[in-house]
Design an enzyme around this catalytic site. Structure first.
Site, PDB file in Angstrom:
ATOM      1  N   HIS A   1       1.432   3.998   1.873  1.00 52.17           N
ATOM      2  CA  HIS A   1       1.993   4.776   2.980  1.00 52.17           C
ATOM      3  C   HIS A   1       3.524   4.846   2.876  1.00 52.17           C
ATOM      4  O   HIS A   1       4.176   3.875   2.495  1.00 52.17           O
ATOM      5  CB  HIS A   1       1.571   4.181   4.332  1.00 52.17           C
ATOM      6  CG  HIS A   1       0.113   4.394   4.613  1.00 52.17           C
ATOM      7  ND1 HIS A   1      -0.592   3.638   5.536  1.00 52.17           N
ATOM      8  CD2 HIS A   1      -0.786   5.267   4.092  1.00 52.17           C
ATOM      9  CE1 HIS A   1      -1.845   4.049   5.575  1.00 52.17           C
ATOM     10  NE2 HIS A   1      -1.992   5.039   4.714  1.00 52.17           N
TER      11      HIS A   1
ATOM     12  N   HIS B   1      -7.387  -1.352   5.674  1.00 51.40           N
ATOM     13  CA  HIS B   1      -6.405  -0.383   6.182  1.00 51.40           C
ATOM     14  C   HIS B   1      -6.345   0.801   5.221  1.00 51.40           C
ATOM     15  O   HIS B   1      -6.418   1.963   5.630  1.00 51.40           O
ATOM     16  CB  HIS B   1      -5.048  -1.070   6.305  1.00 51.40           C
ATOM     17  CG  HIS B   1      -3.932  -0.174   6.741  1.00 51.40           C
ATOM     18  ND1 HIS B   1      -3.896   0.430   7.974  1.00 51.40           N
ATOM     19  CD2 HIS B   1      -2.796   0.215   6.093  1.00 51.40           C
ATOM     20  CE1 HIS B   1      -2.793   1.155   8.080  1.00 51.40           C
ATOM     21  NE2 HIS B   1      -2.113   1.039   6.946  1.00 51.40           N
TER      22      HIS B   1
ATOM     23  N   ASP C   1       5.992   4.774   4.891  1.00 54.27           N
ATOM     24  CA  ASP C   1       6.863   3.827   5.592  1.00 54.27           C
ATOM     25  C   ASP C   1       6.910   2.466   4.895  1.00 54.27           C
ATOM     26  O   ASP C   1       7.618   1.555   5.350  1.00 54.27           O
ATOM     27  CB  ASP C   1       6.465   3.681   7.061  1.00 54.27           C
ATOM     28  CG  ASP C   1       5.074   3.105   7.259  1.00 54.27           C
ATOM     29  OD1 ASP C   1       4.180   3.402   6.447  1.00 54.27           O
ATOM     30  OD2 ASP C   1       4.873   2.356   8.238  1.00 54.27           O
ATOM     31  N   HIS C   2       6.204   2.357   3.778  1.00 54.48           N
ATOM     32  CA  HIS C   2       6.255   1.149   2.949  1.00 54.48           C
ATOM     33  C   HIS C   2       6.814   1.432   1.550  1.00 54.48           C
ATOM     34  O   HIS C   2       7.081   0.492   0.804  1.00 54.48           O
ATOM     35  CB  HIS C   2       4.857   0.533   2.817  1.00 54.48           C
ATOM     36  CG  HIS C   2       4.296   0.050   4.111  1.00 54.48           C
ATOM     37  ND1 HIS C   2       4.137  -1.280   4.413  1.00 54.48           N
ATOM     38  CD2 HIS C   2       3.872   0.732   5.210  1.00 54.48           C
ATOM     39  CE1 HIS C   2       3.630  -1.398   5.631  1.00 54.48           C
ATOM     40  NE2 HIS C   2       3.459  -0.186   6.131  1.00 54.48           N
TER      41      HIS C   2
ATOM     42  N   HIS D   1       4.994  -4.890  10.561  1.00 51.63           N
ATOM     43  CA  HIS D   1       5.319  -4.183  11.810  1.00 51.63           C
ATOM     44  C   HIS D   1       5.459  -5.167  12.964  1.00 51.63           C
ATOM     45  O   HIS D   1       4.765  -6.183  13.027  1.00 51.63           O
ATOM     46  CB  HIS D   1       4.234  -3.167  12.173  1.00 51.63           C
ATOM     47  CG  HIS D   1       4.165  -1.996  11.250  1.00 51.63           C
ATOM     48  ND1 HIS D   1       4.965  -0.888  11.402  1.00 51.63           N
ATOM     49  CD2 HIS D   1       3.396  -1.762  10.157  1.00 51.63           C
ATOM     50  CE1 HIS D   1       4.678  -0.011  10.447  1.00 51.63           C
ATOM     51  NE2 HIS D   1       3.733  -0.531   9.681  1.00 51.63           N
TER      52      HIS D   1
ATOM     53  N   HIS E   1       0.842  -1.199   0.000  1.00 53.28           N
ATOM     54  CA  HIS E   1       0.000   0.000   0.000  1.00 53.28           C
ATOM     55  C   HIS E   1       0.874   1.246   0.000  1.00 53.28           C
ATOM     56  O   HIS E   1       2.087   1.169   0.137  1.00 53.28           O
ATOM     57  CB  HIS E   1      -0.971  -0.009   1.180  1.00 53.28           C
ATOM     58  CG  HIS E   1      -0.350   0.052   2.535  1.00 53.28           C
ATOM     59  ND1 HIS E   1       0.392  -0.982   3.065  1.00 53.28           N
ATOM     60  CD2 HIS E   1      -0.357   1.021   3.496  1.00 53.28           C
ATOM     61  CE1 HIS E   1       0.794  -0.660   4.284  1.00 53.28           C
ATOM     62  NE2 HIS E   1       0.360   0.559   4.561  1.00 53.28           N
TER      63      HIS E   1
ATOM     64  N   ASP F   1      -0.116  -4.180   6.214  1.00 48.30           N
ATOM     65  CA  ASP F   1      -0.745  -3.706   7.444  1.00 48.30           C
ATOM     66  C   ASP F   1      -2.183  -4.192   7.590  1.00 48.30           C
ATOM     67  O   ASP F   1      -2.978  -3.576   8.295  1.00 48.30           O
ATOM     68  CB  ASP F   1      -0.721  -2.172   7.490  1.00 48.30           C
ATOM     69  CG  ASP F   1       0.664  -1.612   7.758  1.00 48.30           C
ATOM     70  OD1 ASP F   1       1.613  -2.407   7.884  1.00 48.30           O
ATOM     71  OD2 ASP F   1       0.795  -0.372   7.809  1.00 48.30           O
TER      72      ASP F   1
END
Length: 249
Positions: free
Chosen positions: A54, A107, A56-57, A166, A52, A128
């Site tokens: 975001h 998410h 941090d990915h 995570h 996805h 996530d």
């Protein structure tokens, strides 16, 4: 085939799948640690799978592409750095093994999962959507979508291994114990969660400790009704109320 977690930020894992000198990287939020690992182990990065959008990915994609220009990036339509857009039903290949792409919204509205078929079973890179003993927050998707995505994962064989992005296991287990204070599996898992990484995790284990996969149990529904104040027997509404409880736990 070897699957290795590369820690990133405070609690992310970037997953590296290695096979005969080549590697796939899943959700590289940053690049430096990935490049260092690849160089140390003399691996060439051939693919990147994005679950996805975001940051941090996705934040490490550009640097990885610069270091490995032949690498192919796979992601949904909202991943501008993707070389090939994929969605539900797409099939990839790595090391002679099939990889199914699943749409797993909730998410985010466009979240994907990557299901690797290997000789020892299924390996699911779930981003996530599913965490050990928990699930992702609802951002641009809906609670109903997230519930459906988790139910789909729950339909897989017990020996399926999940690779969340995570290390949230200990915190999730504390909430799980709040929902099911008498669940001995959760208490045991809390002791074991002192050792990290706690991942990957089998579906069999998650069936015993993850309250978001156990909303069909009467005692969990009753506990959620008591804690949240909702008056419903609908499983999706129970799930949504429990996710909201987790947001404020």
């Amino acid at each position: 085939m070897n699957i290795h977690p590369i820690p990133a930020f405070s609690d992310n894992y970037i997953w590296l799948i290695e096979h005969q000198g080549e590697a796939v990287c899943v959700d590289p939020g940053e690049a430096d640690a990935v490049i260092a690992y690849l160089k140390q182990h003399r691996l060439s990065l051939s693919q990147i799978w994005i679950t996805h959008h975001h940051n941090d990915h996705t934040g490490g994609i550009a640097a990885l592409k610069q270091a490995f220009p032949e690498c192919t990036v796979y992601g949904n339509l909202d991943i501008p750095t993707a070389d090939i857009n994929v969605d539900e039903g797409a099939k990839l290949s790595f090391g002679g093994n099939t990889v199914e792409v699943w749409a797993t919204p909730g998410h985010t509205g466009t979240h994907l999962g990557y299901v690797l078929h290997f000789s020892d079973g299924l390996h699911v890179f779930c981003g996530d959507t599913l965490f050990s003993a928990g699930c992702g927050r609802v951002f641009t998707g809906t609670a109903a979508q997230l519930f459906a995505s988790l139910q789909r994962y729950k339909s897989l064989p017990d020996e399926t291994l999940f690779y969340p992005a995570h290390e949230y296991t200990a915190a999730n287990l504390r909430f799980a114990a709040h929902i099911e204070p008498d669940n001995a599996h959760i208490q045991t898992a809390l002791e074991e969660a002192r050792n990290i990484p706690t991942l990957p995790v089998s579906l069999a284990r998650e069936r015993n400790i993850n309250p978001f996969l156990r909303t069909d149990l009467c005692e969990i529904a009753a506990r959620v009704r008591t804690l949240s104040g909702i008056n419903s027997e609908d499983e999706v509404e129970i799930f949504a109320a429990m996710r909201e409880l987790k947001n404020h736990f």
